[in-house]
Design a protein around this motif. Structure first.
Motif, mmCIF file in Angstrom:
data_model
loop_
_atom_site.group_PDB
_atom_site.id
_atom_site.type_symbol
_atom_site.label_atom_id
_atom_site.label_comp_id
_atom_site.label_asym_id
_atom_site.label_seq_id
_atom_site.Cartn_x
_atom_site.Cartn_y
_atom_site.Cartn_z
ATOM 1 N N HIS A 4 0.841 -1.201 0.000
ATOM 2 C CA HIS A 4 0.000 0.000 0.000
ATOM 3 C C HIS A 4 0.880 1.255 0.000
ATOM 4 N N ARG A 5 1.915 1.238 0.793
ATOM 5 C CA ARG A 5 2.841 2.374 0.823
ATOM 6 C C ARG A 5 3.598 2.498 -0.500
ATOM 7 N N ALA A 6 4.048 1.358 -1.026
ATOM 8 C CA ALA A 6 4.787 1.377 -2.295
ATOM 9 C C ALA A 6 3.891 1.833 -3.442
ATOM 10 N N SER A 7 2.622 1.413 -3.412
ATOM 11 C CA SER A 7 1.718 1.837 -4.486
ATOM 12 C C SER A 7 1.438 3.331 -4.408
ATOM 13 N N GLY A 8 1.440 3.891 -3.209
ATOM 14 C CA GLY A 8 1.292 5.338 -3.079
ATOM 15 C C GLY A 8 2.456 6.075 -3.708
ATOM 16 N N VAL A 9 3.660 5.564 -3.515
ATOM 17 C CA VAL A 9 4.843 6.154 -4.154
ATOM 18 C C VAL A 9 4.755 6.001 -5.672
ATOM 19 N N ALA A 10 4.337 4.810 -6.133
ATOM 20 C CA ALA A 10 4.202 4.562 -7.577
ATOM 21 C C ALA A 10 3.157 5.491 -8.191
ATOM 22 N N PHE A 26 1.275 0.968 -13.372
ATOM 23 C CA PHE A 26 0.509 2.109 -12.868
ATOM 24 C C PHE A 26 -0.924 1.698 -12.562
ATOM 25 N N THR A 27 -1.534 0.923 -13.445
ATOM 26 C CA THR A 27 -2.910 0.464 -13.226
ATOM 27 C C THR A 27 -2.994 -0.438 -11.997
ATOM 28 N N LEU A 28 -2.038 -1.364 -11.860
ATOM 29 C CA LEU A 28 -2.021 -2.234 -10.679
ATOM 30 C C LEU A 28 -1.861 -1.419 -9.400
ATOM 31 N N ALA A 29 -0.963 -0.446 -9.413
ATOM 32 C CA ALA A 29 -0.753 0.389 -8.231
ATOM 33 C C ALA A 29 -2.017 1.170 -7.883
ATOM 34 N N LEU A 30 -2.670 1.698 -8.902
ATOM 35 C CA LEU A 30 -3.896 2.460 -8.683
ATOM 36 C C LEU A 30 -4.987 1.591 -8.068
ATOM 37 N N MET A 31 -5.194 0.413 -8.619
ATOM 38 C CA MET A 31 -6.263 -0.461 -8.129
ATOM 39 C C MET A 31 -5.940 -1.041 -6.753
ATOM 40 N N GLY A 90 3.359 7.941 -11.265
ATOM 41 C CA GLY A 90 2.357 7.879 -12.327
ATOM 42 C C GLY A 90 1.736 9.233 -12.628
ATOM 43 N N THR A 91 1.726 10.103 -11.634
ATOM 44 C CA THR A 91 1.229 11.461 -11.864
ATOM 45 C C THR A 91 2.115 12.195 -12.869
ATOM 46 N N LEU A 92 3.415 11.916 -12.823
ATOM 47 C CA LEU A 92 4.318 12.491 -13.824
ATOM 48 C C LEU A 92 3.987 11.969 -15.218
ATOM 49 N N LEU A 93 3.597 10.701 -15.292
ATOM 50 C CA LEU A 93 3.183 10.118 -16.570
ATOM 51 C C LEU A 93 1.927 10.816 -17.098
ATOM 52 N N LEU A 94 0.979 11.057 -16.211
ATOM 53 C CA LEU A 94 -0.241 11.772 -16.614
ATOM 54 C C LEU A 94 0.071 13.202 -17.047
ATOM 55 N N ALA A 95 1.006 13.840 -16.349
ATOM 56 C CA ALA A 95 1.406 15.194 -16.733
ATOM 57 C C ALA A 95 2.057 15.192 -18.110
#
Length: 128
Positions: A27-33, A74-79, A37-42
């Motif tokens: 959960h912590r690692a996915s928050g970092v990911a 990114f999708t796995l981290a988000l879900m 991923g926000t940079l990817l969206l940007a």
């Protein structure tokens, strides 16, 4: 100055590893990911607003095998963050701390992550 024998904090070697521990770390690692991923969206938004050449370059990068791996991660981290975050909301209300409930929600979080990731990818590739 006298030295006092203070208790030490238990180390990871003392605790028995279990799914709840792994999900807490994930959960912590996915928050970092998700921050990455926000940079990817940007990048996507900047490429979209910069014109067709830059957007084509972004699409080429994301269509490569490496781009798809990054998007899958990114999708796995988000879900995972979503599903485990819902469980944390129940914990914040004081519910679901029983060992049996925690074991069931561990499985639900993992299954929810896999199913929601699959649905997102089916919809994403089905609409394109």
């Amino acid at each position: 100055m006298a030295t006092t024998k203070r208790p030490t904090s238990p180390h990871l070697q003392i605790y028995k590893w279990g799914p709840h521990m792994a999900l807490s770390i994930l959960h912590r690692a996915s928050g970092v990911a998700l921050g990455g991923g926000t940079l990817l969206l940007a990048w996507w938004l900047i490429a979209l607003s910069s014109g067709p050449e830059q957007y084509a370059q972004f699409q080429t990068c994301m269509a490569s095998i490496y781009g798809k791996i990054v998007l899958m991660g990114f999708t796995l981290a988000l879900m995972l963050h979503l599903c485990n975050g819902i469980r944390h909301l129940f914990w914040d209300m004081g519910k679901g701390f029983e060992i049996e409930t925690t074991a069931r929600t561990n499985i639900l979080v993992l299954l929810g992550t896999i199913v929601l990731t699959g649905i997102a990818w089916v919809i994403g590739y089905g609409l394109v």
